[in-house]
Write a protein that holds these residues in place. Sequence first.
Motif, short mmCIF file in Angstrom:
data_model
loop_
_atom_site.label_atom_id
_atom_site.label_comp_id
_atom_site.label_asym_id
_atom_site.label_seq_id
_atom_site.Cartn_x
_atom_site.Cartn_y
_atom_site.Cartn_z
N UNK A 41 0.87 -1.17 0.00
CA UNK A 41 0.00 0.00 0.00
C UNK A 41 0.91 1.22 0.00
N UNK A 42 0.56 2.22 -0.78
CA UNK A 42 1.39 3.42 -0.83
C UNK A 42 0.52 4.64 -1.07
N UNK A 43 1.07 5.80 -0.69
CA UNK A 43 0.41 7.08 -0.95
C UNK A 43 1.30 7.86 -1.91
N UNK A 44 0.68 8.45 -2.88
CA UNK A 44 1.43 9.34 -3.77
C UNK A 44 1.69 10.66 -3.04
N UNK A 47 -1.06 13.18 -1.60
CA UNK A 47 -2.35 12.50 -1.55
C UNK A 47 -2.63 12.00 -0.14
N UNK A 48 -3.90 11.92 0.20
CA UNK A 48 -4.28 11.34 1.49
C UNK A 48 -4.83 9.93 1.32
#
Length: 71
Positions: A41-44, A47-48
């Motif tokens: 799982x990752x966040x750009x 981004x939230x």
Amino acid sequence: MDNLVFKKANIPVAVAAKALNVDAQTVRLLLQNKLVDWGIAYKRPGSSQYSYIIYPKKFYELTGFYYGEQS
């Protein structure tokens, strides 16, 4: 089972959840908390929201669920 082909780059969260007999939110939390080895799982930046990648081959090796085509 030597004829398995892993052409798809990602398993949708909903498909993985169904294969594991859990809800999609459980799969998301497993990935966010790094409790499984078959995806991330990752966040750009900026981004939230999380994005998810579930590796078909690794998911198959650890769960026995195949997502793809047989040749």
